[in-house]
Enzyme design. Structure first.
Site, PDB file in Angstrom:
ATOM      1  N   GLY A 153      13.356 -70.031  52.528  1.00 61.97           N
ATOM      2  CA  GLY A 153      13.439 -68.610  52.861  1.00 61.97           C
ATOM      3  C   GLY A 153      14.490 -68.175  53.859  1.00 61.97           C
ATOM      4  O   GLY A 153      14.771 -66.978  53.972  1.00 61.97           O
ATOM      5  N   GLU A 166      11.732 -76.336  52.556  1.00 58.85           N
ATOM      6  CA  GLU A 166      12.432 -76.295  51.257  1.00 58.85           C
ATOM      7  C   GLU A 166      13.475 -75.186  51.182  1.00 58.85           C
ATOM      8  O   GLU A 166      13.354 -74.268  50.366  1.00 58.85           O
ATOM      9  CB  GLU A 166      11.435 -75.985  50.134  1.00 58.85           C
ATOM     10  CG  GLU A 166      10.282 -76.915  49.985  1.00 58.85           C
ATOM     11  CD  GLU A 166       9.229 -76.342  49.020  1.00 58.85           C
ATOM     12  OE1 GLU A 166       8.559 -77.154  48.379  1.00 58.85           O
ATOM     13  OE2 GLU A 166       9.071 -75.111  48.921  1.00 58.85           O
ATOM     14  N   PRO A 167      14.526 -75.221  51.977  1.00 61.68           N
ATOM     15  CA  PRO A 167      15.534 -74.156  51.896  1.00 61.68           C
ATOM     16  C   PRO A 167      16.377 -74.269  50.631  1.00 61.68           C
ATOM     17  O   PRO A 167      16.689 -75.371  50.184  1.00 61.68           O
ATOM     18  CB  PRO A 167      16.395 -74.400  53.135  1.00 61.68           C
ATOM     19  CG  PRO A 167      16.233 -75.859  53.423  1.00 61.68           C
ATOM     20  CD  PRO A 167      14.853 -76.251  52.968  1.00 61.68           C
ATOM     21  N   ARG A 220      18.663 -71.022  49.253  1.00 63.58           N
ATOM     22  CA  ARG A 220      19.787 -70.107  49.460  1.00 63.58           C
ATOM     23  C   ARG A 220      20.671 -70.514  50.651  1.00 63.58           C
ATOM     24  O   ARG A 220      21.890 -70.581  50.529  1.00 63.58           O
ATOM     25  CB  ARG A 220      19.227 -68.701  49.730  1.00 63.58           C
ATOM     26  CG  ARG A 220      20.288 -67.616  49.824  1.00 63.58           C
ATOM     27  CD  ARG A 220      19.673 -66.313  50.382  1.00 63.58           C
ATOM     28  NE  ARG A 220      18.431 -65.960  49.781  1.00 63.58           N
ATOM     29  CZ  ARG A 220      18.276 -65.175  48.704  1.00 63.58           C
ATOM     30  NH1 ARG A 220      19.327 -64.621  48.160  1.00 63.58           N
ATOM     31  NH2 ARG A 220      17.071 -64.919  48.223  1.00 63.58           N
ATOM     32  N   ARG A 237      22.306 -60.490  40.657  1.00 56.91           N
ATOM     33  CA  ARG A 237      21.593 -60.053  41.868  1.00 56.91           C
ATOM     34  C   ARG A 237      21.806 -58.582  42.233  1.00 56.91           C
ATOM     35  O   ARG A 237      20.850 -57.908  42.604  1.00 56.91           O
ATOM     36  CB  ARG A 237      21.914 -60.972  43.052  1.00 56.91           C
ATOM     37  CG  ARG A 237      21.543 -62.439  42.776  1.00 56.91           C
ATOM     38  CD  ARG A 237      21.558 -63.311  44.014  1.00 56.91           C
ATOM     39  NE  ARG A 237      20.504 -62.954  44.939  1.00 56.91           N
ATOM     40  CZ  ARG A 237      20.661 -62.209  46.002  1.00 56.91           C
ATOM     41  NH1 ARG A 237      21.852 -61.762  46.334  1.00 56.91           N
ATOM     42  NH2 ARG A 237      19.634 -61.904  46.768  1.00 56.91           N
ATOM     43  N   TYR A 289      18.330 -56.775  42.309  1.00 54.69           N
ATOM     44  CA  TYR A 289      17.740 -56.565  43.648  1.00 54.69           C
ATOM     45  C   TYR A 289      18.547 -55.601  44.509  1.00 54.69           C
ATOM     46  O   TYR A 289      18.369 -55.577  45.723  1.00 54.69           O
ATOM     47  CB  TYR A 289      17.669 -57.879  44.435  1.00 54.69           C
ATOM     48  CG  TYR A 289      17.193 -59.093  43.691  1.00 54.69           C
ATOM     49  CD1 TYR A 289      15.895 -59.169  43.199  1.00 54.69           C
ATOM     50  CD2 TYR A 289      18.027 -60.196  43.520  1.00 54.69           C
ATOM     51  CE1 TYR A 289      15.457 -60.309  42.545  1.00 54.69           C
ATOM     52  CE2 TYR A 289      17.591 -61.334  42.873  1.00 54.69           C
ATOM     53  CZ  TYR A 289      16.306 -61.386  42.387  1.00 54.69           C
ATOM     54  OH  TYR A 289      15.870 -62.511  41.754  1.00 54.69           O
ATOM     55  N   CYS A 340      27.859 -54.296  29.003  1.00 53.34           N
ATOM     56  CA  CYS A 340      27.570 -52.964  28.466  1.00 53.34           C
ATOM     57  C   CYS A 340      26.308 -52.376  29.059  1.00 53.34           C
ATOM     58  O   CYS A 340      25.284 -52.238  28.368  1.00 53.34           O
ATOM     59  CB  CYS A 340      27.473 -53.064  26.946  1.00 53.34           C
ATOM     60  SG  CYS A 340      29.041 -53.563  26.269  1.00 53.34           S
TER      61      CYS A 340
HETATM   62  N1  LLP Z   1      10.220 -73.011  47.862  1.00 51.63           N
HETATM   63  C1  LLP Z   1       9.581 -72.249  46.959  1.00 51.63           C
HETATM   64  C2  LLP Z   1       8.222 -72.608  46.545  1.00 51.63           C
HETATM   65  C3  LLP Z   1      10.235 -71.138  46.399  1.00 51.63           C
HETATM   66  O1  LLP Z   1       9.600 -70.372  45.514  1.00 51.63           O
HETATM   67  C4  LLP Z   1      11.557 -70.818  46.810  1.00 51.63           C
HETATM   68  C5  LLP Z   1      12.267 -69.664  46.247  1.00 51.63           C
HETATM   69  C6  LLP Z   1      12.180 -71.646  47.754  1.00 51.63           C
HETATM   70  C7  LLP Z   1      11.473 -72.738  48.265  1.00 51.63           C
HETATM   71  C8  LLP Z   1      13.578 -71.417  48.240  1.00 51.63           C
HETATM   72  O2  LLP Z   1      13.728 -70.222  48.902  1.00 51.63           O
HETATM   73  P1  LLP Z   1      15.136 -69.854  49.578  1.00 51.63           P
HETATM   74  O3  LLP Z   1      15.360 -70.808  50.738  1.00 51.63           O
HETATM   75  O4  LLP Z   1      16.170 -70.003  48.549  1.00 51.63           O
HETATM   76  O5  LLP Z   1      14.958 -68.456  50.031  1.00 51.63           O
HETATM   77  N2  LLP Z   1      16.347 -65.098  42.820  1.00 51.63           N
HETATM   78  C9  LLP Z   1      16.054 -64.542  44.129  1.00 51.63           C
HETATM   79  C10 LLP Z   1      15.403 -65.546  45.035  1.00 51.63           C
HETATM   80  C11 LLP Z   1      14.102 -66.093  44.475  1.00 51.63           C
HETATM   81  C12 LLP Z   1      13.504 -67.153  45.345  1.00 51.63           C
HETATM   82  C13 LLP Z   1      12.340 -67.804  44.667  1.00 51.63           C
HETATM   83  N3  LLP Z   1      11.746 -68.878  45.394  1.00 51.63           N
HETATM   84  C14 LLP Z   1      17.372 -64.021  44.719  1.00 51.63           C
HETATM   85  O6  LLP Z   1      18.386 -64.146  44.083  1.00 51.63           O
HETATM   86  O7  LLP Z   1      17.354 -63.461  45.799  1.00 51.63           O
END
Ligand code: LLP
Length: 441
Positions: A251, A293-294, A296, A333, A337, A365
Site C-alpha cells: 500500500g 507486501e509492497p 506499487r 489508470r 481511477y 476510440c
Molecule cells: N497485497 C495485497 C493483498 C493486495 O491486494 C495488494 C494490491 C498489494 C499487496 C500491493 O499493494 P500496493 O503496494 O501495490 O499498493 N490497480 C490499482 C491498484 C490495485 C491494488 C490491488 N491490491 C491501481 O492501479 O492503482
C-alpha cells in the site's frame, strides 16, 4: 528521501544533446531503436527501493519482504527483485508460473486472492508455494480437500478485513468493512474453529490484512497492527494454538505529481515496527514474523512510458488535444481511477519557452481515453517523444488489447545498456489465439 518519493527514476538526467536520459540511455534513441509506445524500466531505481525497504525494516529481524507481483509481473523483473532478497505475493496461476520461471525459491511466495480456483491451488501446492492466504469459508474447505487428496499439509494465513478506512480511491480500498476480500472480524472465530476441527491438512500460522493502495497516512498501519495482534492473542488464548505470523499487506504510495507527498520507507517501517514492539511487550508474546507486501512503491518510480506525438486538435475556444500512439490500453489508470501523471518531452525536457497548456489524448476510440489533462509542454509537435513518469506499476500488468492494438515492448536500462525484457506484440500475436470453426472455412 526514499526512492518512492521521487517522480522520476533516480538515474534520470539531461544529456549533452539536450535529451532526457535514464540508466545512461538516451530516451530518443530508445524510441528509435525499439519503437513506441515503449515501457522503460530503470534497474538501478528498482534495486534502490528494494535496498530502502531492507534498510528501513532491518530494525525488525523477523521481517519478510514480499513483492506484490500484481503491480508488475515479468520473468526479468521477478529475477531482479528475487535477487534483492524479496519473496512474492501472487494472485493467479500466471503470476505463480512467472515467478517460478524466474528461479525464485517458491517457499518465499504467498498466494492471495478472493476466488482462487482448484487448478490454481493445486499448482501452488505442486510448485511448493510457501503460504496460502485463505480468504473465505469456501476456500477453506476447497483447499483442505485438495490438500487431503494430495496427502500434504498446507501452511495458511487467514485474510481478514480489519475494518479500517484509508483515504485512497474507492476502487483500491480493501481494508474497510464492506469489502469483497477476507473474513470479517466477526467471522474469524468461526473460521479458526473450522480449521481446527475440520481442516486436518491445513496449518494456520497467522493473520493477513491489506489496507488499500497508494496510502499516504502511516497511522493506518499502526491501527491495523493493534487490531491484528490483539485478534491473534485472543485466538491463541481461546483455541490454545500458536499464531506467530502477521502479514500487513502493501500500500505505500508513490509520487505521481509534485503535490503527492508519500511517506518514506523509514516512516512506514517506524510506525509498523514500533507498534509491533509495543504490542509484543504489552501482550508478552514472542515477536511474530512480519510479512509486508509492497507492489506499487517497488516498481512505479523505476518506469516511464515513451510515446510518439501524432495528431493534435485545437477545439475553437477550448481544449488543445495532443494525441499519442498509446493510451488506455497500455495505461488504464487515468480512465479507471482519474489517476494523475507527470510528463516531459524527451527531446526537449528543459525547454521552458513556448509552453502550451494541452491535454494528452490516447489513440483509443473512447472520449475518456485521456492520459493527462492540462499539462504545460513546450510546443508539443508531431514526432516529439513524450515521456510519462511513474508508469512502472499497474500499467503493463493492467494492459489490454482494446481496439486490437498490440501491447508495447518493455526495455530494461542500466549502465548505458538497454535490453528487451518484454517483446512488442505483433499482428500475428494478436490473432494467434483465434480459431475459425471448420464450417466457416
Ligand atoms: N497485497 C495485497 C493483498 C493486495 O491486494 C495488494 C494490491 C498489494 C499487496 C500491493 O499493494 P500496493 O503496494 O501495490 O499498493 N490497480 C490499482 C491498484 C490495485 C491494488 C490491488 N491490491 C491501481 O492501479 O492503482
Amino acid at each position: 528521501m526514499s526512492t518512492n518519493q521521487s517522480i522520476k527514476p533516480l538515474s534520470t538526467h539531461i544529456n549533452s544533446l539536450g535529451h532526457l536520459e535514464i540508466g545512461g540511455c538516451d530516451l530518443v534513441s530508445l524510441a528509435v531503436k525499439y519503437g513506441t509506445p515503449l515501457y522503460v524500466l530503470d534497474e538501478y531505481t528498482i534495486r534502490s527501493i528494494c535496498k530502502d525497504y531492507k534498510k528501513s525494516f532491518s530494525a525488525y529481524n523477523n521481517t519478510r519482504l514480499m513483492f506484490a507481483s500484481k503491480s508488475l509481473c515479468t520473468v526479468a523483473t521477478s529475477k531482479i527483485i528475487s535477487d534483492e532478497g524479496f519473496g512474492f505475493d501472487v494472485v493467479s496461476a500466471g503470476e505463480i508460473y512467472t515467478v517460478y520461471k524466474s528461479g525464485t525459491d517458491m517457499s518465499k511466495v504467498i498466494f492471495n486472492g478472493n476466488n482462487k480456483s482448484r487448478e490454481e491451488l493445486l499448482l501452488a501446492i505442486n510448485l511448493g508455494v510457501g503460504r496460502i492466504s485463505v480468504d473465505n469459508f469456501y476456500e477453506l474447505s476447497l483447499l483442505n480437500q485438495i490438500a487431503e487428496e494430495n496427502n500434504v499439509e498446507v501452511d495458511i494465513l487467514l485474510r481478514i478485513t480489519p475494518g479500517l478506512e484509508c483515504h485512497t480511491h474507492e476502487y483500491i480500498q480493501t481494508g474497510h468493512l464492506d469489502s469483497k476480500f477476507g473474513f470479517d472480524l466477526s467471522q474469524i472465530d468461526n473460521a479458526v474453529d473450522i480449521v481446527i476441527r475440520e481442516c486436518k491438512n491445513l496449518k494456520l500460522h497467522g493473520l493477513h490484512a491489506h489496507l488499500g493502495s497508494q496510502i499516504f497516512e502511516v497511522s493506518v498501519y499502526g491501527d491495523a497492527i493493534d487490531i491484528i495482534i490483539s485478534e491473534m492473542v485472543r485466538i491463541q488464548k481461546k483455541y490454545g494454538i500458536i499464531l506467530d505470523e502477521i502479514n500487513i499487506g502493501g500500500g505505500l504510495g508513490v509520487r505521481y505529481t509534485e503535490t503527492d507527498n508519500p511517506p518514506s520507507t523509514d516512516q512506514i517501517a517506524d510506525v509498523i515496527i514500533s507498534r509491533l514492539n509495543a504490542a509484543v511487550s504489552e501482550y508478552d508474546i514472542n515477536p511474530p514474523v512480519l510479512f509486508i507486501e509492497p507492489g506499487r512503491s517497488i516498481v512505479s518510480t523505476s518506469g516511464v512510458t515513451l510515446y510518439t506525438i501524432g495528431s493534435s486538435k485545437q477545439v475553437p475556444n477550448g481544449t488543445k488535444y495532443v494525441a499519442v500512439d498509446g493510451g488506455m490500453s497500455d495505461n488504464p489508470r487515468p480512465s479507471m481511477y482519474q489517476a494523475l501523471y507527470s510528463a516531459v518531452i524527451a527531446n526537449k525536457p528543459d525547454v521552458l519557452d513556448a509552453l502550451q497548456n494541452v491535454t494528452i489524448a490516447g489513440r483509443f476510440c473512447e472520449s475518456g481515453d485521456v492520459l493527462i489533462k492540462n499539462i504545460a509542454l513546450p510546443n508539443p509537435s508531431s514526432g516529439d517523444i513524450l515521456c510519462v513518469f511513474n508508469t512502472g506499476a499497474y500499467n503493463y500488468s493492467m494492459a489490454s488489447n482494446y481496439n486490437r492494438v498490440q501491447k508495447p515492448a518493455m526495455v530494461l536500462v542500466n549502465n548505458s545498456q538497454s535490453d528487451i525484457i518484454v517483446l512488442r506484440e505483433t499482428l500475428d500475436d494478436l490473432i494467434s489465439h483465434d480459431a475459425v470453426p471448420s464450417r466457416l472455412v
